[in-house]
Design a protein around this motif. Structure first.
Motif, mmCIF file in Angstrom:
data_model
loop_
_atom_site.group_PDB
_atom_site.id
_atom_site.type_symbol
_atom_site.label_atom_id
_atom_site.label_comp_id
_atom_site.label_asym_id
_atom_site.label_seq_id
_atom_site.Cartn_x
_atom_site.Cartn_y
_atom_site.Cartn_z
ATOM 1 N N GLU A 43 1.206 -1.620 0.375
ATOM 2 C CA GLU A 43 0.037 0.287 -0.119
ATOM 3 C C GLU A 43 0.908 1.610 0.414
ATOM 4 O OE1 GLU A 43 -2.778 -0.211 3.412
ATOM 5 O OE2 GLU A 43 -3.918 -2.069 3.181
ATOM 6 N N ARG A 44 1.661 1.466 1.060
ATOM 7 C CA ARG A 44 2.675 2.348 0.902
ATOM 8 C C ARG A 44 3.620 2.459 -0.514
ATOM 9 N NH1 ARG A 44 8.097 3.695 1.379
ATOM 10 N NH2 ARG A 44 8.534 1.433 0.901
ATOM 11 N N LYS A 45 3.462 1.434 -1.138
ATOM 12 C CA LYS A 45 4.481 2.064 -2.818
ATOM 13 C C LYS A 45 3.575 2.033 -3.392
ATOM 14 C CE LYS A 45 8.201 -2.060 -2.093
ATOM 15 N NZ LYS A 45 8.578 -3.060 -3.004
ATOM 16 N N GLY A 46 2.291 1.886 -3.397
ATOM 17 C CA GLY A 46 1.201 2.459 -3.677
ATOM 18 C C GLY A 46 0.527 4.011 -4.410
ATOM 19 N N GLY A 47 1.237 4.426 -2.635
ATOM 20 C CA GLY A 47 0.395 5.211 -2.048
ATOM 21 C C GLY A 47 1.814 6.372 -3.146
ATOM 22 N N TRP A 48 2.564 6.124 -2.956
ATOM 23 C CA TRP A 48 4.125 6.656 -2.577
ATOM 24 C C TRP A 48 4.162 6.885 -4.984
ATOM 25 C CZ3 TRP A 48 7.173 9.966 -1.905
ATOM 26 C CH2 TRP A 48 8.764 10.277 -3.208
ATOM 27 N N LYS A 49 3.285 5.594 -5.490
ATOM 28 C CA LYS A 49 3.758 6.475 -6.524
ATOM 29 C C LYS A 49 1.950 7.022 -7.359
ATOM 30 C CE LYS A 49 5.175 1.675 -7.897
ATOM 31 N NZ LYS A 49 5.097 0.152 -8.174
ATOM 32 N N VAL A 50 1.447 7.227 -6.426
ATOM 33 C CA VAL A 50 -0.105 8.079 -6.137
ATOM 34 C C VAL A 50 0.841 9.601 -6.898
ATOM 35 C CG1 VAL A 50 -2.133 8.540 -6.094
ATOM 36 C CG2 VAL A 50 -1.722 6.613 -6.119
ATOM 37 N N LEU A 51 1.550 9.959 -5.751
ATOM 38 C CA LEU A 51 2.028 10.817 -4.837
ATOM 39 C C LEU A 51 2.636 11.823 -5.881
ATOM 40 C CD1 LEU A 51 1.960 13.683 -2.297
ATOM 41 C CD2 LEU A 51 3.878 12.010 -2.206
ATOM 42 N N VAL A 52 3.575 10.640 -6.633
ATOM 43 C CA VAL A 52 4.388 11.378 -7.610
ATOM 44 C C VAL A 52 3.713 11.482 -9.217
ATOM 45 C CG1 VAL A 52 6.296 10.130 -9.326
ATOM 46 C CG2 VAL A 52 6.512 10.013 -7.276
ATOM 47 N N PHE A 53 2.830 10.794 -9.304
ATOM 48 C CA PHE A 53 1.982 10.823 -10.308
ATOM 49 C C PHE A 53 0.885 12.117 -10.336
ATOM 50 C CE2 PHE A 53 -2.089 11.113 -12.580
ATOM 51 C CZ PHE A 53 -1.848 10.649 -13.531
ATOM 52 N N VAL A 54 0.408 12.394 -9.064
ATOM 53 C CA VAL A 54 -0.166 14.194 -8.521
ATOM 54 C C VAL A 54 0.618 14.877 -8.979
ATOM 55 C CG1 VAL A 54 -1.789 15.234 -6.930
ATOM 56 C CG2 VAL A 54 -2.239 12.365 -7.864
ATOM 57 N N SER A 55 1.856 15.098 -8.837
ATOM 58 C CA SER A 55 2.754 15.975 -8.183
ATOM 59 C C SER A 55 2.914 16.313 -9.303
ATOM 60 C CB SER A 55 3.690 15.970 -7.511
ATOM 61 O OG SER A 55 4.333 14.596 -7.701
ATOM 62 N N GLY A 56 3.443 15.448 -10.276
ATOM 63 C CA GLY A 56 3.778 15.008 -12.597
ATOM 64 C C GLY A 56 3.379 16.628 -13.153
ATOM 65 N N VAL A 57 1.532 15.312 -12.147
ATOM 66 C CA VAL A 57 0.247 16.894 -13.306
ATOM 67 C C VAL A 57 0.690 18.339 -12.741
ATOM 68 C CG1 VAL A 57 -1.532 16.325 -13.524
ATOM 69 C CG2 VAL A 57 -0.558 14.032 -13.824
ATOM 70 N N MET A 58 1.042 18.084 -11.250
ATOM 71 C CA MET A 58 0.299 19.536 -11.409
ATOM 72 C C MET A 58 1.836 20.254 -11.722
ATOM 73 S SD MET A 58 -0.771 18.795 -6.948
ATOM 74 C CE MET A 58 -0.646 20.733 -6.658
ATOM 75 N N SER A 59 2.596 19.601 -11.704
ATOM 76 C CA SER A 59 3.913 20.472 -11.960
ATOM 77 C C SER A 59 3.773 21.071 -13.868
ATOM 78 C CB SER A 59 5.143 19.770 -12.465
ATOM 79 O OG SER A 59 5.217 18.978 -12.626
ATOM 80 N N SER A 60 3.168 20.071 -14.393
ATOM 81 C CA SER A 60 3.109 20.106 -15.720
ATOM 82 C C SER A 60 2.253 20.659 -16.018
ATOM 83 C CB SER A 60 2.709 18.929 -16.704
ATOM 84 O OG SER A 60 1.486 18.496 -16.301
ATOM 85 N N GLY A 61 1.138 20.616 -15.147
ATOM 86 C CA GLY A 61 -0.292 22.396 -15.470
ATOM 87 C C GLY A 61 0.545 23.507 -15.048
ATOM 88 N N ILE A 62 0.975 23.711 -14.216
ATOM 89 C CA ILE A 62 1.901 24.898 -13.539
ATOM 90 C C ILE A 62 2.985 25.819 -14.598
ATOM 91 C CG2 ILE A 62 3.147 25.703 -11.719
ATOM 92 C CD1 ILE A 62 1.582 24.342 -9.769
ATOM 93 N N ALA A 63 3.443 24.999 -15.338
ATOM 94 C CA ALA A 63 4.253 24.884 -16.078
ATOM 95 C C ALA A 63 3.484 25.635 -17.025
ATOM 96 C CB ALA A 63 5.097 23.971 -16.847
ATOM 97 N N ALA A 64 2.352 24.851 -17.621
ATOM 98 C CA ALA A 64 1.944 25.069 -18.876
ATOM 99 C C ALA A 64 1.377 26.581 -18.331
ATOM 100 C CB ALA A 64 0.595 24.047 -19.257
ATOM 101 N N VAL A 65 0.413 26.978 -17.209
ATOM 102 C CA VAL A 65 0.228 28.433 -16.590
ATOM 103 C C VAL A 65 1.399 29.477 -16.827
ATOM 104 C CG1 VAL A 65 -1.405 29.336 -14.974
ATOM 105 C CG2 VAL A 65 -1.726 26.794 -15.636
ATOM 106 N N VAL A 66 2.650 28.878 -16.555
ATOM 107 C CA VAL A 66 3.218 30.254 -16.350
ATOM 108 C C VAL A 66 3.995 29.992 -17.513
ATOM 109 C CG1 VAL A 66 5.400 30.405 -15.520
ATOM 110 C CG2 VAL A 66 3.900 29.653 -14.467
ATOM 111 N N THR A 67 4.253 29.155 -18.505
ATOM 112 C CA THR A 67 4.542 29.369 -20.074
ATOM 113 C C THR A 67 3.152 30.447 -20.916
ATOM 114 O OG1 THR A 67 5.607 27.386 -20.257
ATOM 115 C CG2 THR A 67 4.818 28.396 -22.338
#
Length: 79
Positions: free
Chosen positions: A51-75
């Motif tokens: 479960e911990r490994k799965g939670g870590w993967k979800v956290l990395v995915f969500v932060s990746g999506v958020m950072s790409s969204g923020i990068a698109a808005v800033v651009t």
């Protein structure tokens, strides 16, 4: 001079051996119960680790999506 072994001596020795065998069987049952408890605990730990490994993967995915969204808005804003 050697004394002859009598039936009562043999019976006593057999009784002693039966007692020791019973004690070993009792200890073996306790060890088996302990191993079952250890196995249950290990299964819980493995489940939590999965479960911990799965939670870590979800956290990395969500932060990746958020950072790409923020990068698109800033651009888009500073274009």
């Amino acid at each position: 001079m050697t004394t002859a072994t009598t039936n009562s001596d043999l019976d006593r020795d057999i009784g002693r051996m039966e007692g020791r065998l019973q004690a070993l069987e009792d200890r073996l049952q306790k060890v088996e119960a302990l191993l079952v408890r250890i196995d249950d605990r290990l299964a819980k730990i493995e489940s939590q680790e999965t479960e911990r490994k799965g939670g870590w993967k979800v956290l990395v995915f969500v932060s990746g999506v958020m950072s790409s969204g923020i990068a698109a808005v800033v651009t888009w804003v500073f274009k």
